[in-house]
Every structure is written in structure tokens, then in C-alpha cells.
Enzyme design. Structure first.
Site, PDB file in Angstrom:
ATOM      1  N   GLY A 272       1.034  -1.148  -0.033  1.00  0.00           N
ATOM      2  CA  GLY A 272      -0.028   0.030   0.144  1.00  0.00           C
ATOM      3  C   GLY A 272       0.899   1.169  -0.094  1.00  0.00           C
ATOM      4  O   GLY A 272       2.106   1.189   0.557  1.00  0.00           O
TER       5      GLY A 272
ATOM      6  N   GLN B 115       2.662   9.751   1.138  1.00  0.00           N
ATOM      7  CA  GLN B 115       4.023   9.444   1.072  1.00  0.00           C
ATOM      8  C   GLN B 115       5.001   9.669   0.021  1.00  0.00           C
ATOM      9  O   GLN B 115       6.319   9.486   0.180  1.00  0.00           O
ATOM     10  CB  GLN B 115       4.066   7.881   1.346  1.00  0.00           C
TER      11      GLN B 115
ATOM     12  N   CYS C 253       5.509   0.122   7.360  1.00  0.00           N
ATOM     13  CA  CYS C 253       5.125   1.133   6.342  1.00  0.00           C
ATOM     14  C   CYS C 253       6.323   1.490   5.607  1.00  0.00           C
ATOM     15  O   CYS C 253       7.445   1.631   6.019  1.00  0.00           O
ATOM     16  CB  CYS C 253       4.824   2.123   7.241  1.00  0.00           C
ATOM     17  N   LEU C 254       6.275   1.950   4.272  1.00  0.00           N
ATOM     18  CA  LEU C 254       7.300   2.388   3.616  1.00  0.00           C
ATOM     19  C   LEU C 254       7.827   3.469   4.141  1.00  0.00           C
ATOM     20  O   LEU C 254       9.046   3.846   3.570  1.00  0.00           O
ATOM     21  CB  LEU C 254       6.732   2.417   2.011  1.00  0.00           C
TER      22      LEU C 254
ATOM     23  N   HIS D 155      -4.855   1.381   7.360  1.00  0.00           N
ATOM     24  CA  HIS D 155      -3.586   2.064   7.349  1.00  0.00           C
ATOM     25  C   HIS D 155      -3.325   3.151   6.548  1.00  0.00           C
ATOM     26  O   HIS D 155      -3.010   4.172   6.858  1.00  0.00           O
ATOM     27  CB  HIS D 155      -2.567   0.815   7.321  1.00  0.00           C
ATOM     28  N   GLU D 156      -3.865   3.010   5.303  1.00  0.00           N
ATOM     29  CA  GLU D 156      -3.759   4.244   4.208  1.00  0.00           C
ATOM     30  C   GLU D 156      -4.537   5.198   4.371  1.00  0.00           C
ATOM     31  O   GLU D 156      -4.068   6.462   4.178  1.00  0.00           O
ATOM     32  CB  GLU D 156      -3.872   3.387   2.696  1.00  0.00           C
TER      33      GLU D 156
ATOM     34  N   HIS E  59      -3.096   7.533   6.792  1.00  0.00           N
ATOM     35  CA  HIS E  59      -2.090   8.479   6.075  1.00  0.00           C
ATOM     36  C   HIS E  59      -2.840   9.822   5.653  1.00  0.00           C
ATOM     37  O   HIS E  59      -2.175  10.481   5.612  1.00  0.00           O
ATOM     38  CB  HIS E  59      -1.289   7.772   4.927  1.00  0.00           C
TER      39      HIS E  59
HETATM   40 NI    NI Z   1       2.115   3.286   5.696  1.00  0.00          NI
END
Ligand code: NI
Length: 177
Positions: free
Chosen positions: A54, A59, A101-102, A143-144, A147
Site C-alpha cells: 500500500g 508518502q 510502512c514504507l 492503514h492507508e 495516512h
Molecule cells: Ni504506511
């Protein structure tokens, strides 16, 4: 959409300490869609190269309410784009799962989230969809969507665990610069 040719351009992914990740994103308007269509293939490429499932617009420095998901279940690509997502139902039943998470390279922690959700969103064709998701997809969407509101997965942890992860990220950042 998956492309294994790694000469393709990717976008830099903002790291957890970047204050842009704390900003609330703006609702996508019809006139934003063409811009989103242009950037989405590069976002998928960026996510695949980073081995993520994701990636939210903030991000990669885009302050708009959308994210991409591809769970790569059984190694089968199923790219999804969620524009202006609204989670309108969350199950009382929750579960914990080791999340990453990236924006937090190599950091993982157990996060408790609702097991099932219902979400309404617009796709790249401008169509409004309503789906029920559970398991990993439900987790990923939660999660996304966080963000998009400037919330990061560590915000769901105890302050002790959160501080440990943030300190590791800062340390790693210093090493790289
Ligand atoms: Ni994330």
C-alpha cells in the site's frame, strides 16, 4: 500494471520524520483526476520496487486524498486505487498483526485494527464503489486511510514502543546523511 523493469522511474518515499506526513490531505475534486491518472503508474512502480502492498499519496509528497493497494495475494497482482475513501463501518471484532510502512524502513510492530470494514471510494474511472473488506485488505485500507489524515501506524502503539521506533528512524536518517 506490474513492471519488473527497474530502469523505470520511481518517486522518493518520505520518511516518518517528514512533517508533510502529518498534514491532512485535501479531498480530490473532479479536476484532479487527470493528474492522479498520470502519477498512479509511477506510484505503483515505486510501491512494487519497495516491496510494499500500500502507498498513500502523502508518502510521495502529494497532498490529496487517495492511495493505492496491491496485496499481491498468491503472487497475483490486483492493483486498486482508492480516491476519497470513507470507511463508514468498522467491526467491533479486532485483531493484531505485524505491520510495517514504507515510510518506516525495516520497522514493524503489532497494530490492533478492526477485522472487517465497509468502505466507499471513487476509482480512477470516477466510479463510486462500496466494498466490504476483511483480513489484510481491511487492515491495509485502514492503514492507508490513516495516512490521508496525517496518522501513522506508530500512533496506534504505546508511547514507549512508538518512541523506540522513532528513535531508530532518526538514528538511521543521521547515518545516511
Ligand atoms: Ni504506511
Amino acid at each position: 500494471m506490474k513492471n519488473t523493469d527497474n530502469t523505470n522511474t520511481v518517486l522518493p518515499i518520505l520518511i516518518a520524520t517528514n512533517s508533510f506526513l502529518r498534514k491532512k490531505t485535501r479531498i480530490v475534486q473532479p479536476e484532479d483526476i487527470s493528474e492522479i491518472r498520470k502519477v498512479v503508474p509511477t506510484m505503483f512502480e515505486t510501491m512494487y520496487q519497495a516491496s510494499g502492498i500500500g502507498l498513500a499519496a502523502p508518502q510521495v509528497g502529494i497532498g490529496l486524498r487517495f492511495f493505492i493497494v496491491d496485496l499481491m495475494k498468491d503472487d497475483v497482482s490486483d492493483p486498486m486505487v482508492f480516491i476519497n475513501p470513507e470507511i463508514f463501518e468498522k467491526s467491533d471484532e479486532q485483531s493484531g498483526y505485524r505491520e510495517g510502512c514504507l515510510s518506516f524502513p525495516e520497522q514493524f510492530a503489532d497494530v490492533i485494527r478492526s477485522e472487517k470494514i465497509k468502505v466507499k471510494y471513487m476509482d480512477l474511472e470516477g466510479k463510486i464503489n462500496e466494498i466490504e473488506a476483511d483480513g489484510l485488505l481491511a487492515r491495509c485500507i485502514q492503514h492507508e486511510t490513516d495516512h490521508l489524515d496525517g496518522i501513522l501506524f506508530v500512533d496506534h502503539l504505546s508511547s514507549l514502543k512508538k518512541n523506540i521506533i522513532m528513535r531508530k528512524i532518526i538514528k538511521e536518517q543521521k547515518r545516511e546523511h
